[in-house]
Design a protein around this motif. Structure first.
Motif, mmCIF file in Angstrom:
data_model
loop_
_atom_site.group_PDB
_atom_site.id
_atom_site.type_symbol
_atom_site.label_atom_id
_atom_site.label_comp_id
_atom_site.label_asym_id
_atom_site.label_seq_id
_atom_site.Cartn_x
_atom_site.Cartn_y
_atom_site.Cartn_z
ATOM 1 N N ALA A 1 -17.153 -6.594 -3.494
ATOM 2 C CA ALA A 1 -18.182 -6.600 -4.533
ATOM 3 C C ALA A 1 -17.583 -6.386 -5.918
ATOM 4 C CB ALA A 1 -19.221 -5.525 -4.236
ATOM 5 N N LEU A 2 -16.547 -5.530 -6.010
ATOM 6 C CA LEU A 2 -16.000 -5.182 -7.322
ATOM 7 C C LEU A 2 -15.448 -6.392 -8.065
ATOM 8 C CD1 LEU A 2 -14.157 -1.740 -6.974
ATOM 9 C CD2 LEU A 2 -16.051 -2.340 -8.491
ATOM 10 N N ARG A 3 -14.876 -7.344 -7.336
ATOM 11 C CA ARG A 3 -14.350 -8.519 -8.042
ATOM 12 C C ARG A 3 -15.451 -9.212 -8.840
ATOM 13 N NH1 ARG A 3 -12.687 -14.441 -6.006
ATOM 14 N NH2 ARG A 3 -11.792 -15.158 -7.973
ATOM 15 N N PHE A 4 -16.638 -9.313 -8.259
ATOM 16 C CA PHE A 4 -17.719 -10.018 -8.943
ATOM 17 C C PHE A 4 -18.518 -9.104 -9.855
ATOM 18 C CE2 PHE A 4 -16.630 -12.515 -5.243
ATOM 19 C CZ PHE A 4 -16.379 -13.732 -5.857
ATOM 20 N N VAL A 5 -18.410 -7.784 -9.641
ATOM 21 C CA VAL A 5 -18.946 -6.834 -10.612
ATOM 22 C C VAL A 5 -18.249 -7.023 -11.953
ATOM 23 C CG1 VAL A 5 -18.971 -4.363 -11.197
ATOM 24 C CG2 VAL A 5 -19.763 -5.122 -8.954
ATOM 25 N N PHE A 6 -16.972 -7.407 -11.901
ATOM 26 C CA PHE A 6 -16.244 -7.743 -13.113
ATOM 27 C C PHE A 6 -16.493 -9.183 -13.559
ATOM 28 C CE2 PHE A 6 -13.666 -3.964 -12.436
ATOM 29 C CZ PHE A 6 -13.371 -3.586 -13.739
ATOM 30 N N LYS A 7 -16.289 -10.128 -12.648
ATOM 31 C CA LYS A 7 -16.191 -11.530 -13.036
ATOM 32 C C LYS A 7 -17.482 -12.086 -13.629
ATOM 33 C CE LYS A 7 -14.538 -15.994 -11.382
ATOM 34 N NZ LYS A 7 -13.827 -16.698 -10.294
ATOM 35 N N PHE A 8 -18.604 -11.877 -12.961
ATOM 36 C CA PHE A 8 -19.829 -12.517 -13.422
ATOM 37 C C PHE A 8 -20.370 -11.928 -14.717
ATOM 38 C CE2 PHE A 8 -21.620 -15.654 -10.301
ATOM 39 C CZ PHE A 8 -20.402 -15.907 -9.700
ATOM 40 N N PRO A 9 -20.346 -10.589 -14.934
ATOM 41 C CA PRO A 9 -20.728 -10.093 -16.253
ATOM 42 C C PRO A 9 -19.817 -10.580 -17.377
ATOM 43 C CG PRO A 9 -20.898 -8.341 -14.648
ATOM 44 C CD PRO A 9 -20.216 -9.490 -13.956
ATOM 45 N N VAL A 10 -18.513 -10.682 -17.097
ATOM 46 C CA VAL A 10 -17.603 -11.179 -18.125
ATOM 47 C C VAL A 10 -17.926 -12.637 -18.469
ATOM 48 C CG1 VAL A 10 -15.197 -11.817 -18.589
ATOM 49 C CG2 VAL A 10 -15.742 -9.555 -17.671
ATOM 50 N N ILE A 11 -18.142 -13.471 -17.445
ATOM 51 C CA ILE A 11 -18.499 -14.866 -17.695
ATOM 52 C C ILE A 11 -19.794 -14.963 -18.495
ATOM 53 C CG2 ILE A 11 -19.283 -16.996 -16.571
ATOM 54 C CD1 ILE A 11 -17.330 -16.382 -14.315
ATOM 55 N N THR A 12 -20.744 -14.071 -18.187
ATOM 56 C CA THR A 12 -22.053 -14.136 -18.832
ATOM 57 C C THR A 12 -22.037 -13.580 -20.252
ATOM 58 O OG1 THR A 12 -23.109 -13.877 -16.665
ATOM 59 C CG2 THR A 12 -24.481 -13.461 -18.599
ATOM 60 N N TYR A 13 -21.346 -12.453 -20.460
ATOM 61 C CA TYR A 13 -21.488 -11.729 -21.726
ATOM 62 C C TYR A 13 -20.281 -11.833 -22.651
ATOM 63 C CZ TYR A 13 -25.735 -9.746 -19.836
ATOM 64 O OH TYR A 13 -27.006 -9.603 -19.321
ATOM 65 N N TYR A 14 -19.140 -12.287 -22.163
ATOM 66 C CA TYR A 14 -17.995 -12.463 -23.080
ATOM 67 C C TYR A 14 -18.320 -13.422 -24.218
ATOM 68 C CZ TYR A 14 -13.387 -13.658 -24.901
ATOM 69 O OH TYR A 14 -12.313 -13.880 -25.734
ATOM 70 N N PRO A 15 -19.008 -14.547 -23.976
ATOM 71 C CA PRO A 15 -19.346 -15.420 -25.108
ATOM 72 C C PRO A 15 -20.142 -14.709 -26.203
ATOM 73 C CG PRO A 15 -19.680 -16.580 -23.048
ATOM 74 C CD PRO A 15 -19.412 -15.151 -22.686
ATOM 75 N N LEU A 16 -21.048 -13.816 -25.816
ATOM 76 C CA LEU A 16 -21.815 -13.077 -26.815
ATOM 77 C C LEU A 16 -20.905 -12.150 -27.618
ATOM 78 C CD1 LEU A 16 -24.958 -12.085 -24.699
ATOM 79 C CD2 LEU A 16 -24.652 -14.086 -26.182
ATOM 80 N N LEU A 17 -20.013 -11.473 -26.901
ATOM 81 C CA LEU A 17 -19.084 -10.560 -27.570
ATOM 82 C C LEU A 17 -18.143 -11.323 -28.500
ATOM 83 C CD1 LEU A 17 -18.200 -7.478 -27.435
ATOM 84 C CD2 LEU A 17 -16.400 -8.266 -25.909
ATOM 85 N N ALA B 1 -24.616 -8.104 -10.233
ATOM 86 C CA ALA B 1 -23.777 -7.615 -11.324
ATOM 87 C C ALA B 1 -24.275 -8.015 -12.714
ATOM 88 C CB ALA B 1 -22.337 -8.073 -11.115
ATOM 89 N N PRO B 2 -24.597 -9.296 -12.978
ATOM 90 C CA PRO B 2 -25.077 -9.634 -14.325
ATOM 91 C C PRO B 2 -26.373 -8.910 -14.686
ATOM 92 C CG PRO B 2 -24.412 -11.609 -13.138
ATOM 93 C CD PRO B 2 -24.447 -10.496 -12.138
ATOM 94 N N ALA B 3 -27.270 -8.748 -13.704
ATOM 95 C CA ALA B 3 -28.536 -8.071 -13.975
ATOM 96 C C ALA B 3 -28.303 -6.600 -14.306
ATOM 97 C CB ALA B 3 -29.469 -8.210 -12.781
ATOM 98 N N LEU B 4 -27.414 -5.940 -13.550
ATOM 99 C CA LEU B 4 -27.132 -4.535 -13.812
ATOM 100 C C LEU B 4 -26.445 -4.356 -15.158
ATOM 101 C CD1 LEU B 4 -25.909 -3.391 -10.277
ATOM 102 C CD2 LEU B 4 -28.081 -2.840 -11.387
ATOM 103 N N PHE B 5 -25.537 -5.260 -15.481
ATOM 104 C CA PHE B 5 -24.856 -5.202 -16.776
ATOM 105 C C PHE B 5 -25.880 -5.385 -17.904
ATOM 106 C CE2 PHE B 5 -22.386 -6.579 -20.368
ATOM 107 C CZ PHE B 5 -21.145 -5.969 -20.227
#
Length: 396
Positions: free
Chosen positions: A223-239, A353-357
């Motif tokens: 689970a941890l791999r995607f706890v990282f990967k999907f929030p980064v894919i989703t929110y890195y562009p905003l950052l 993961a994206p929802a929790l982030f």
């Protein structure tokens, strides 16, 4: 094992199977605006096209594994490819929106089973060590290439005026691949065998899987791999855009990060000669935590760019190392069920993961949420160390 079921051919077919089912997401992404126009959909209804595809994959990964341990991986993988390809053919017809969703649901079930079982089928022919890392890296590289090529192909089909459904034609490639899988993959299932700790699993089936060494830790790391990967894919562009990068530049950076991930996946075989799979995952978590910390470190856009590239480097190693870890610690006679359980946990991570982030950003700033994500990764290192300790006590 016959020549046509040699390890190299099995790995190639498993890798191609994983690659073709990425057409269910990346391969149709350019068509989503055209689908929206065709059916006059709201933004929420467009989201259904994705969610109805991913939802059945949560359960089908485990169900496919159980069926594969009972009947063999060949009929389940070949049958899933057949279902996936036939679904793509039906979507070339003039269907209603609800029919589209129903077909997508069926394809999503096939998608979840194939992604999970291909990890297990590679593990059957190369179960551990550097050879396992080499086999699993071939699969990840094939998927990375497909994720780069399929959107381009879909965009060209749309640009040629072939209609909103034309990208689904790419999914027809699953049909000849189903025949190839039937001819190539081993037809027999593995006999019941002793567990990795040298004992015979009691109770059989799911009970034996849940009693496998370090099973909880392995699933947490999944689970941890995607706890990282999907929030980064989703929110890195905003950052990144907040730091001054243009959307085009963000796309280039994220594309370069994915390319680096494919490269490090190919190099993991060499790393596996020095460290165990659990140790590689622990190192990847440290690098991932530092990378997301760098993304949130302040106003230095150059640091955010470097951090994204470093994040891609660890993701390639993490993906291969965890696949190897799963096949190494799975009960030999129940490998597909074990891999299916892991696939289910991974898919839950992708959803949650994206929802929790996003929920965390309601009370924290975006940079603070990235720092919290980094702290989560450092906490996960303790899990990786525990799994590595258990792994070191097991016989080869």
């Amino acid at each position: 094992m016959t020549d046509r079921s040699s390890p190299a051919r099995v790995i190639a077919v498993a890798s191609l199977s994983s690659a073709i089912v990425t057409s269910g997401m990346q391969g149709i992404a350019p068509a989503l605006p055209a689908i929206q126009d065709r059916f006059d959909l709201s933004s929420a209804e467009v989201a259904l096209i994705t969610s109805v595809y991913l939802l059945p994959s949560v359960l089908s990964a485990l169900a496919g594994g159980i069926l594969a341990d009972r009947f063999g991986g060949r009929p389940v993988i070949a049958g899933s490819l057949l279902l996936f390809g036939l679904g793509g053919g039906l979507l070339l017809l003039d269907v209603s929106f609800w029919t589209l969703l129903a077909i997508r649901f069926a394809q999503g079930a096939a998608f979840g089973a194939i992604l999970s079982l291909t990890v297990g089928i590679i593990g059957d022919v190369v179960p551990s060590g550097a050879a396992a890392a080499r086999g699993q890296s071939r699969r990840i590289i094939a998927m990375a290439i497909a994720e780069a090529v399929l959107p381009i192909a879909a965009g060209l089909l749309l640009a040629w005026g072939l209609g909103w459904s034309s990208p689904f034609a790419l999914q027809l490639l699953a049909l000849p691949l189903a025949v190839l899988a039937w001819r190539t993959l081993p037809g027999r299932r593995l006999p019941a065998a002793k567990a990795a700790d040298g004992t015979t699993p009691a109770g059989g089936g799911m009970r034996a899987v849940l009693r496998a060494p370090a099973v909880v830790g392995v699933q947490v790391l999944a689970a941890l791999r995607f706890v990282f990967k999907f929030p980064v894919i989703t929110y890195y562009p905003l950052l990144a855009t907040g730091l001054g990068l243009s959307p085009a530049a963000v796309g280039v950076v994220m594309g370069a990060s994915a390319a680096i991930a494919a490269l490090t996946a190919a190099l993991t075989e060499k790393l596996a000669g020095r460290w165990t799979s659990a140790q590689l995952i622990g190192g990847s978590l440290v690098v991932a935590a530092l990378a997301v910390g760098g993304m949130a470190a302040g106003e230095w856009v150059a640091l955010a760019i470097v951090a994204m590239l470093v994040f891609g480097a660890q993701d390639g190693v993490y993906g291969v190392a965890h696949n190897v870890l799963v096949t190494e610690l799975a009960p030999p006679g129940l490998r597909s069920t074990y891999v299916g359980l892991t696939g289910m946990v991974r898919n839950v991570g992708k959803f949650a993961a994206p929802a929790l982030f996003g929920a965390a950003t309601l009370v924290l700033s975006l940079t603070q949420t990235f720092l919290l994500l980094g702290a989560t990764g450092l906490a996960g290192v303790a899990v990786a160390r525990r799994v590595a300790t258990i792994q070191s006590r097991l016989p080869p």
